[in-house]
Scaffold this active site. Structure first.
Site, PDB file in Angstrom:
ATOM      1  N   GLU A 294      62.204 -23.086  22.022  1.00  0.00           N
ATOM      2  CA  GLU A 294      62.185 -21.710  21.523  1.00  0.00           C
ATOM      3  C   GLU A 294      60.812 -21.068  21.697  1.00  0.00           C
ATOM      4  O   GLU A 294      60.702 -19.856  21.846  1.00  0.00           O
ATOM      5  CB  GLU A 294      62.581 -21.687  20.035  1.00  0.00           C
ATOM      6  CG  GLU A 294      63.900 -20.986  19.820  1.00  0.00           C
ATOM      7  CD  GLU A 294      64.343 -20.928  18.369  1.00  0.00           C
ATOM      8  OE1 GLU A 294      65.554 -21.000  18.166  1.00  0.00           O
ATOM      9  OE2 GLU A 294      63.515 -20.802  17.464  1.00  0.00           O
ATOM     10  N   HIS A 323      69.983 -47.754  27.688  1.00  0.00           N
ATOM     11  CA  HIS A 323      71.287 -48.140  28.231  1.00  0.00           C
ATOM     12  C   HIS A 323      72.123 -46.913  28.566  1.00  0.00           C
ATOM     13  O   HIS A 323      73.351 -46.987  28.648  1.00  0.00           O
ATOM     14  CB  HIS A 323      72.004 -49.043  27.222  1.00  0.00           C
ATOM     15  CG  HIS A 323      71.221 -50.287  26.922  1.00  0.00           C
ATOM     16  ND1 HIS A 323      71.396 -51.471  27.605  1.00  0.00           N
ATOM     17  CD2 HIS A 323      70.193 -50.499  26.058  1.00  0.00           C
ATOM     18  CE1 HIS A 323      70.543 -52.367  27.141  1.00  0.00           C
ATOM     19  NE2 HIS A 323      69.794 -51.805  26.208  1.00  0.00           N
ATOM     20  N   LYS A 436      72.058 -13.340  17.544  1.00  0.00           N
ATOM     21  CA  LYS A 436      72.247 -13.048  16.116  1.00  0.00           C
ATOM     22  C   LYS A 436      72.822 -11.641  15.952  1.00  0.00           C
ATOM     23  O   LYS A 436      73.734 -11.408  15.153  1.00  0.00           O
ATOM     24  CB  LYS A 436      70.901 -13.122  15.378  1.00  0.00           C
ATOM     25  CG  LYS A 436      70.410 -14.545  15.077  1.00  0.00           C
ATOM     26  CD  LYS A 436      69.211 -14.502  14.122  1.00  0.00           C
ATOM     27  CE  LYS A 436      68.648 -15.877  13.847  1.00  0.00           C
ATOM     28  NZ  LYS A 436      67.566 -15.905  12.860  1.00  0.00           N
TER      29      LYS A 436
HETATM   30  O1  PA5 Z   1      62.332 -20.845  14.774  1.00  0.00           O
HETATM   31  C1  PA5 Z   1      62.983 -19.865  14.474  1.00  0.00           C
HETATM   32  O2  PA5 Z   1      62.466 -18.786  14.175  1.00  0.00           O
HETATM   33  C2  PA5 Z   1      64.495 -19.939  14.405  1.00  0.00           C
HETATM   34  O3  PA5 Z   1      64.983 -21.127  14.896  1.00  0.00           O
HETATM   35  C3  PA5 Z   1      64.951 -19.781  12.964  1.00  0.00           C
HETATM   36  O4  PA5 Z   1      64.392 -20.792  12.181  1.00  0.00           O
HETATM   37  C4  PA5 Z   1      66.468 -19.836  12.837  1.00  0.00           C
HETATM   38  O5  PA5 Z   1      67.049 -18.885  13.690  1.00  0.00           O
HETATM   39  C5  PA5 Z   1      66.879 -19.559  11.401  1.00  0.00           C
HETATM   40  O6  PA5 Z   1      66.334 -18.357  10.964  1.00  0.00           O
HETATM   41  P1  PA5 Z   1      66.199 -18.029   9.442  1.00  0.00           P
HETATM   42  O7  PA5 Z   1      65.263 -19.004   8.816  1.00  0.00           O
HETATM   43  O8  PA5 Z   1      65.689 -16.635   9.392  1.00  0.00           O
HETATM   44  O9  PA5 Z   1      67.557 -18.161   8.833  1.00  0.00           O
END
Ligand code: PA5
Length: 468
Positions: A294, A323, A436
């Site tokens: 990410e 394996h 989202k």
């Molecule tokens: O790293 C990030 O920003 C995302 O992976 C969020 O943690 C994830 O989308 C969840 O978001 P939130 O904590 O706002 O529910």
């Protein structure tokens, strides 16, 4: 007690032409200095607020530790509701530091240890949710709803289902005492709801993104409930942060391995495998996959040029995946770096007995399973080196709060340095946000009407389908 980083098998003079030429440290010293400065200057500012957490005055956590130890005494189960960065850090740490079979222990053992079972629900699969509901005793179950934005559909839907059931089971007044919210203070649906309902609420700093939030209240609340030494965790993170702030690249593990990964990617190593040789560290790979993917998978650089960068992270587990995947790593394309996580001393070991009744397997007898696991890791490193494949090993002297804190801080700095070398925005996630928004639109959320029209038009055009 500190982590050791062995990068011999990354280097061309050790593994041959597919390794990294030592000269890159000299030729790249300006870009290294620039990336170093960017990360160091950013610490504690903007989206790098996470870097300050280990330096906080740990007495600020005393209230949380006391409150959560009270919950620990009352709870038969503690359930975390969250996804992505709001779940993967907690999952990795819980796996590393608690009994791996905690939830399967008999009630008497859990009582004696004064520990609840722990469930971290990071998906909305309806079958899994039904099975959780069937399993837990709501009257003695406590929930921690974690969402930084306070808007994530998955987490909010889980909360709505479970809060409704809790109210039915124990009444509204009691139900609210079973919910703890961890979210951004002052904004978002979860915050507003928590205020209205009267949930105990903990904040998440504005400049702490989900995947960099494990050492914030996101992780600390569940860790405190489970009796994990959160101050030890933070101390380990602080000491590693100090190491990762040293200007000399050869003394700074975060910068060093970031630069090696960056150079390796330039040579075509677009896959980064995380392979712990310890089940306790199994979910560190999931944590790594998220922070790497990410943060570094980005379309544009900071000047807006299309760059489409980012290695694909892969999770693997030693010896299990020897394996399964290691054949590919040894003989497939030269497109990978394998990072091994090793543990020097296991907290518990098992002796393979010298059973004289069994007239076979003499080579195994008298060794421990820990020894066998570590020999197999060294054997895999050797096989990869022989095949000219880049790999490096991070060794934890032991898995404990301090070393886990070190490892987490290292991952965060390594990622930040790699993003700086790539000249991208490490801390945004526009690709995730798009999905989202499309979900909100499909669920009919007000304000997303235009997005719904866009999604419908796109989905309906799909024509390459069989089996309808
Ligand atoms: O790293 C990030 O920003 C995302 O992976 C969020 O943690 C994830 O989308 C969840 O978001 P939130 O904590 O706002 O529910």
């Amino acid at each position: 007690m500190t982590l050791e980083f062995d990068y011999n098998n990354m280097m061309a003079d050790i593994i041959g032409e597919h390794g990294i030429d030592e000269k890159v440290f000299e030729s790249g010293k300006d870009e290294i200095a620039k990336a170093y400065k960017k990360v160091i200057d950013g610490c504690g500012k903007g989206w790098q607020e996470w870097a300050d957490i280990p330096y906080s005055d740990y007495s600020i956590y005393d209230e949380m530790i006391a409150y959560m130890s009270d919950i620990r005494k009352k709870a038969s189960a503690f359930v975390v509701l969250g996804i992505g960065g709001s779940a993967l850090g907690p999952i990795a740490v819980v796996q590393a530091l608690l009994n791996m079979r905690l939830n399967e222990l008999p009630q008497s053992a859990l009582k004696a240890a004064c520990l609840p079972k722990i469930y971290i629900e990071d998906n909305i699969d309806p079958e899994r949710m039904n099975e959780l509901i069937e399993l837990i005793d709501l009257k003695t179950t406590y929930f921690n709803v974690i969402t930084k934005s306070g808007e994530t559909s998955e987490t909010l839907s889980q909360m709505l289902v479970l809060y409704d059931l809790m109210k039915k089971a124990v009444g509204k007044e009691e139900a609210k005492k079973h919910f703890i919210a961890t979210t951004t203070i002052g904004k978002g649906t979860l915050y507003n709801l928590a205020q209205k309902e009267g949930f105990k609420t903990y904040g998440i700093g504005l400049g702490i993104g989900g995947r960099f939030s494990v050492l914030s209240n996101v992780g600390l609340v569940p860790f405190a409930v489970m009796g994990i030494d959160i101050k030890g965790l933070l101390k380990g993170a602080k000491d590693m942060s100090e190491d990762c702030k040293v200007a000399d690249i050869f003394k700074n593990p975060g910068l060093l391995t970031a630069y090696l990964q960056y150079q390796a990617a330039k040579k075509g190593a677009n896959v980064s495998v995380m392979m712990p040789y310890a089940d306790s560290l199994k979910y560190m790979s999931d944590f790594y996959c998220q922070i790497w993917a990410e943060s570094l998978g980005k379309a544009v650089d900071l000047e807006g040029n299309f760059v489409h960068v980012g290695q694909t992270p892969v999770k693997s587990l030693g010896v299990t995946d020897q394996h399964s995947q290691v054949q590919l790593y040894t003989e497939g394309p030269f497109d990978k770096i394998i990072t091994f996580l090793a543990v020097k001393k296991f907290r518990k070991d098992v002796l393979i007995p010298k059973d004289d009744d069994i007239d076979a397997c003499d080579f195994l007898k008298g060794h421990t399973m820990g020894e066998l696991l570590n020999h197999e890791r060294v054997a895999t490193e050797y096989a990869l080196k022989k095949a000219g494949r880049m790999n490096f090993t991070i060794t934890l002297p032991e898995v404990n709060e301090y070393t886990v804190g070190q490892l987490l801080a290292y991952y965060m700095f390594e990622t930040a340095y790699t993003g700086a070398l790539l000249n991208i925005d490490t801390f945004n996630q526009p690709g995730v946000e798009e999905g989202k928004k499309a979900t909100f639109a499909m669920l009919g959320r007000t304000g997303y009407e235009a997005k719904l029209a866009e999604v419908n038009a796109s989905v309906k055009k799909a024509k390459y389908t069989i089996g309808k």
